[in-house]
Design a protein around this motif. Sequence first.
Motif, PDB file in Angstrom:
ATOM      1  N   GLY A  34       0.955  -1.320   0.132  1.00 22.76           N
ATOM      2  CA  GLY A  34       0.066  -0.145   0.069  1.00 22.76           C
ATOM      3  C   GLY A  34       0.749   1.252   0.112  1.00 22.76           C
ATOM      4  N   PHE A  35       1.937   1.289   0.842  1.00 18.43           N
ATOM      5  CA  PHE A  35       2.851   2.530   0.969  1.00 18.43           C
ATOM      6  C   PHE A  35       3.502   2.613  -0.370  1.00 18.43           C
ATOM      7  N   LEU A  36       3.921   1.570  -0.751  1.00 15.73           N
ATOM      8  CA  LEU A  36       4.690   1.848  -2.216  1.00 15.73           C
ATOM      9  C   LEU A  36       3.780   2.194  -3.449  1.00 15.73           C
ATOM     10  N   GLY A  37       2.612   1.428  -3.559  1.00 14.27           N
ATOM     11  CA  GLY A  37       1.686   1.938  -4.585  1.00 14.27           C
ATOM     12  C   GLY A  37       1.141   3.362  -4.620  1.00 14.27           C
ATOM     13  N   ALA A  38       0.800   3.627  -3.296  1.00 10.16           N
ATOM     14  CA  ALA A  38       0.448   5.013  -3.224  1.00 10.16           C
ATOM     15  C   ALA A  38       1.346   6.289  -3.260  1.00 10.16           C
ATOM     16  N   PHE A  39       2.864   5.693  -2.768  1.00  9.15           N
ATOM     17  CA  PHE A  39       3.737   6.547  -2.939  1.00  9.15           C
ATOM     18  C   PHE A  39       4.260   6.953  -4.539  1.00  9.15           C
ATOM     19  N   GLY A  40       4.065   5.883  -5.278  1.00  9.90           N
ATOM     20  CA  GLY A  40       4.537   5.637  -6.781  1.00  9.90           C
ATOM     21  C   GLY A  40       3.308   6.623  -7.514  1.00  9.90           C
ATOM     22  N   PHE A  41       2.258   6.296  -7.300  1.00  5.76           N
ATOM     23  CA  PHE A  41       1.178   6.813  -8.154  1.00  5.76           C
ATOM     24  C   PHE A  41       0.611   8.141  -7.855  1.00  5.76           C
ATOM     25  N   ALA A  42       0.663   8.607  -6.532  1.00  5.85           N
ATOM     26  CA  ALA A  42       0.375   9.704  -6.017  1.00  5.85           C
ATOM     27  C   ALA A  42       1.438  10.713  -6.344  1.00  5.85           C
ATOM     28  N   GLY A  43       2.847  10.219  -6.388  1.00  6.40           N
ATOM     29  CA  GLY A  43       3.789  11.036  -6.558  1.00  6.40           C
ATOM     30  C   GLY A  43       4.006  11.437  -8.237  1.00  6.40           C
ATOM     31  N   ALA A  44       3.634  10.305  -8.966  1.00  4.95           N
ATOM     32  CA  ALA A  44       3.342  10.409 -10.591  1.00  4.95           C
ATOM     33  C   ALA A  44       2.231  11.497 -10.879  1.00  4.95           C
ATOM     34  N   ILE A  45       1.309  11.730 -10.007  1.00  2.00           N
ATOM     35  CA  ILE A  45       0.299  12.506 -10.168  1.00  2.00           C
ATOM     36  C   ILE A  45       0.715  13.823  -9.994  1.00  2.00           C
ATOM     37  N   ALA A  46       1.353  14.030  -8.767  1.00  2.69           N
ATOM     38  CA  ALA A  46       1.640  15.185  -8.399  1.00  2.69           C
ATOM     39  C   ALA A  46       2.960  15.899  -9.416  1.00  2.69           C
ATOM     40  N   LEU A  47       3.842  14.905  -9.956  1.00  2.00           N
ATOM     41  CA  LEU A  47       4.900  15.386 -10.625  1.00  2.00           C
ATOM     42  C   LEU A  47       4.040  15.724 -11.982  1.00  2.00           C
ATOM     43  N   ASP A  48       3.092  15.189 -12.412  1.00  4.15           N
ATOM     44  CA  ASP A  48       2.709  15.632 -13.650  1.00  4.15           C
ATOM     45  C   ASP A  48       1.855  17.016 -13.409  1.00  4.15           C
ATOM     46  N   ALA A  49       1.464  17.292 -12.391  1.00  8.17           N
ATOM     47  CA  ALA A  49       0.537  18.447 -12.108  1.00  8.17           C
ATOM     48  C   ALA A  49       1.368  19.580 -11.602  1.00  8.17           C
TER      49      ALA A  49
END
Length: 166
Positions: free
Chosen positions: A46-61
Amino acid sequence: MITFFVIGGIGIAILLLSIVLGDLFDGALSFLDVGGDLFSSAALGGFLGAFGFAGAIALDATDNLTASVGVGLVSGVVVGLGAGWASSRLQQGGDESTVRTSTLTGRTATVLNAIPADGYGEVTIQVAGHITKLNARSAAPVPTGTPVTITAVLSATSVQVAPLEA
């Protein structure tokens, strides 16, 4: 951004492995032994999944790597703790609703099959949401449909009953 997606994908893979392999996979992570049941393969995934996908969304934004890592860490910690808490609660639960005949004395049941004076009939009782059917004896004959009180437990599958007094 690819790095964030890879980290998120690893998190999803760990979650899938924890679902399929369960305790075997958690045993492989036992060398970490941090946080007791809160740190499980589900929490790590859960940590790695949320870190990766939330980080990707934030980087895109935002196009800001530092902010993306911060958003990923916060999201990862929240989801990881939630997944660890949920998996530990699921592993602890289940025993409180198990019906044990030793706890039935004094409860009310209903005669399902008439109880003869010298033999066994059947009663049904609802305990903790479970409907249980038991063999029953009585000092006097008891017809079908009569409410009775369980006065003693004779074995794991049979009880002594007495008709309820009106």
